[in-house]
Design a protein around this motif. Sequence first.
Motif, PDB file in Angstrom:
ATOM      1  N   GLU A   1     -28.472  -2.826   6.963  1.00 42.70           N
ATOM      2  CA  GLU A   1     -27.317  -2.172   6.370  1.00 42.70           C
ATOM      3  C   GLU A   1     -26.901  -0.926   7.143  1.00 42.70           C
ATOM      4  N   LYS A   2     -27.769  -0.432   8.019  1.00 40.20           N
ATOM      5  CA  LYS A   2     -27.445   0.754   8.789  1.00 40.20           C
ATOM      6  C   LYS A   2     -26.893   0.416  10.171  1.00 40.20           C
ATOM      7  N   LEU A   3     -26.894  -0.844  10.517  1.00 37.82           N
ATOM      8  CA  LEU A   3     -26.381  -1.233  11.823  1.00 37.82           C
ATOM      9  C   LEU A   3     -24.858  -1.156  11.832  1.00 37.82           C
ATOM     10  N   ILE A   4     -24.315  -0.683  12.926  1.00 39.46           N
ATOM     11  CA  ILE A   4     -22.870  -0.529  13.068  1.00 39.46           C
ATOM     12  C   ILE A   4     -22.259  -1.867  13.478  1.00 39.46           C
ATOM     13  N   PRO A   5     -21.243  -2.345  12.753  1.00 43.47           N
ATOM     14  CA  PRO A   5     -20.594  -3.589  13.171  1.00 43.47           C
ATOM     15  C   PRO A   5     -19.843  -3.389  14.485  1.00 43.47           C
ATOM     16  N   LEU A   6     -19.902  -4.393  15.340  1.00 45.05           N
ATOM     17  CA  LEU A   6     -19.226  -4.292  16.641  1.00 45.05           C
ATOM     18  C   LEU A   6     -17.743  -4.022  16.492  1.00 45.05           C
ATOM     19  N   SER A   7     -17.137  -4.559  15.441  1.00 53.21           N
ATOM     20  CA  SER A   7     -15.691  -4.356  15.234  1.00 53.21           C
ATOM     21  C   SER A   7     -15.369  -2.878  15.038  1.00 53.21           C
ATOM     22  N   ALA A   8     -16.323  -2.110  14.485  1.00 57.09           N
ATOM     23  CA  ALA A   8     -16.079  -0.687  14.253  1.00 57.09           C
ATOM     24  C   ALA A   8     -15.881   0.068  15.562  1.00 57.09           C
ATOM     25  N   LEU A   9     -16.495  -0.422  16.633  1.00 51.88           N
ATOM     26  CA  LEU A   9     -16.340   0.250  17.928  1.00 51.88           C
ATOM     27  C   LEU A   9     -14.909   0.122  18.442  1.00 51.88           C
ATOM     28  N   GLN A  10     -14.325  -1.073  18.268  1.00 47.25           N
ATOM     29  CA  GLN A  10     -12.933  -1.262  18.671  1.00 47.25           C
ATOM     30  C   GLN A  10     -12.015  -0.431  17.790  1.00 47.25           C
ATOM     31  N   HIS A  11     -12.302  -0.399  16.485  1.00 48.80           N
ATOM     32  CA  HIS A  11     -11.489   0.419  15.574  1.00 48.80           C
ATOM     33  C   HIS A  11     -11.568   1.890  15.964  1.00 48.80           C
ATOM     34  N   TYR A  12     -12.772   2.365  16.283  1.00 45.74           N
ATOM     35  CA  TYR A  12     -12.960   3.770  16.635  1.00 45.74           C
ATOM     36  C   TYR A  12     -12.252   4.116  17.942  1.00 45.74           C
ATOM     37  N   ALA A  13     -12.404   3.246  18.938  1.00 43.21           N
ATOM     38  CA  ALA A  13     -11.766   3.508  20.231  1.00 43.21           C
ATOM     39  C   ALA A  13     -10.243   3.511  20.099  1.00 43.21           C
ATOM     40  N   PHE A  14      -9.729   2.663  19.201  1.00 44.38           N
ATOM     41  CA  PHE A  14      -8.283   2.636  18.947  1.00 44.38           C
ATOM     42  C   PHE A  14      -7.846   3.883  18.194  1.00 44.38           C
ATOM     43  N   CYS A  15      -8.604   4.235  17.141  1.00 46.56           N
ATOM     44  CA  CYS A  15      -8.230   5.387  16.310  1.00 46.56           C
ATOM     45  C   CYS A  15      -9.384   5.729  15.380  1.00 46.56           C
ATOM     46  N   PRO A  16     -10.026   6.890  15.524  1.00 49.02           N
ATOM     47  CA  PRO A  16     -11.127   7.259  14.631  1.00 49.02           C
ATOM     48  C   PRO A  16     -10.720   7.258  13.158  1.00 49.02           C
ATOM     49  N   ARG A  17      -9.470   7.618  12.867  1.00 45.12           N
ATOM     50  CA  ARG A  17      -9.019   7.602  11.470  1.00 45.12           C
ATOM     51  C   ARG A  17      -9.004   6.166  10.937  1.00 45.12           C
ATOM     52  N   GLN A  18      -8.520   5.225  11.744  1.00 50.38           N
ATOM     53  CA  GLN A  18      -8.531   3.831  11.314  1.00 50.38           C
ATOM     54  C   GLN A  18      -9.954   3.366  11.033  1.00 50.38           C
ATOM     55  N   CYS A  19     -10.879   3.738  11.907  1.00 51.67           N
ATOM     56  CA  CYS A  19     -12.280   3.368  11.734  1.00 51.67           C
ATOM     57  C   CYS A  19     -12.825   3.915  10.421  1.00 51.67           C
ATOM     58  N   ALA A  20     -12.522   5.174  10.119  1.00 55.46           N
ATOM     59  CA  ALA A  20     -13.014   5.786   8.886  1.00 55.46           C
ATOM     60  C   ALA A  20     -12.385   5.154   7.653  1.00 55.46           C
ATOM     61  N   LEU A  21     -11.096   4.852   7.719  1.00 59.09           N
ATOM     62  CA  LEU A  21     -10.429   4.221   6.576  1.00 59.09           C
ATOM     63  C   LEU A  21     -11.060   2.872   6.256  1.00 59.09           C
ATOM     64  N   ILE A  22     -11.375   2.109   7.304  1.00 57.95           N
ATOM     65  CA  ILE A  22     -11.931   0.767   7.104  1.00 57.95           C
ATOM     66  C   ILE A  22     -13.394   0.825   6.707  1.00 57.95           C
ATOM     67  N   HIS A  23     -14.189   1.620   7.417  1.00 64.01           N
ATOM     68  CA  HIS A  23     -15.638   1.547   7.266  1.00 64.01           C
ATOM     69  C   HIS A  23     -16.229   2.618   6.337  1.00 64.01           C
ATOM     70  N   ASN A  24     -15.495   3.725   6.133  1.00 62.22           N
ATOM     71  CA  ASN A  24     -15.954   4.717   5.167  1.00 62.22           C
ATOM     72  C   ASN A  24     -15.289   4.532   3.809  1.00 62.22           C
ATOM     73  N   GLU A  25     -13.972   4.318   3.821  1.00 64.08           N
ATOM     74  CA  GLU A  25     -13.220   4.218   2.569  1.00 64.08           C
ATOM     75  C   GLU A  25     -13.000   2.779   2.121  1.00 64.08           C
ATOM     76  N   GLN A  26     -13.425   1.815   2.943  1.00 66.28           N
ATOM     77  CA  GLN A  26     -13.281   0.389   2.599  1.00 66.28           C
ATOM     78  C   GLN A  26     -11.831   0.007   2.347  1.00 66.28           C
TER      79      GLN A  26
END
Length: 207
Positions: free
Chosen positions: A4-29
């Motif tokens: 459950e602590k492993l980072i999904p590979l998709s999150a890396l693409q989201h983060y590189a595109f936009c850290p806010r997008q990554c947080a919205l998807i992976h922190n705020e669901q």
Amino acid sequence: MQDEKLIPLSALQHYAFCPRQCALIHNEQVWAENWLTAQGQVLHQRVDRGEPETRKGIRYERGVQVSAESLGITGKLDLVEIELSTGNMKPVEYKRGKPKRDSWDRIQLCAQGLCLEEMQGKPVLSGALWYWQTRHRDEVEFTVELKEETLAAISGVRDLLASGQTPKAVYEKKCDACSLFDLCNPKLLGRDRSARYVEDLFNEVDE
């Protein structure tokens, strides 16, 4: 690390595109579909449904689950090409759009290579990105520079997810193609002065 602590590979693409997008998807669901993401989902479903096959000395495995616990990342690969004579592996990622100047897709692909390296215990030197819009395949060498950029992205995502914070919205042209545009509303939030207004009110009271 626990799964459950492993980072999904998709999150890396989201983060590189936009850290806010990554947080919205992976922190705020938060998630929203648009016609771009819908096309991407259909493309990946087609790839995943394909059966393993061997052609011209290459074994093609689809929907391969991988992880690199030392880096804390995991995910499912669209396709892995295995050269039967050497055992060398190459990840292939399918994308809906077209090749990009920025390294968002290459970072995700390189992370896939790092997972394969850890799992098989031998170097993975390159991968490939196949773009549906242009029907073009880009070969990507996993250079020292790309690996460093990928490791920096992994570290950035880990810190972002651990913080539980969502960066402020900053509008850029790329925002127009983001499926979260209406939920993020970067043009409005980027100009939002409400916090400053409240702060000024408290300052007036203090005076």
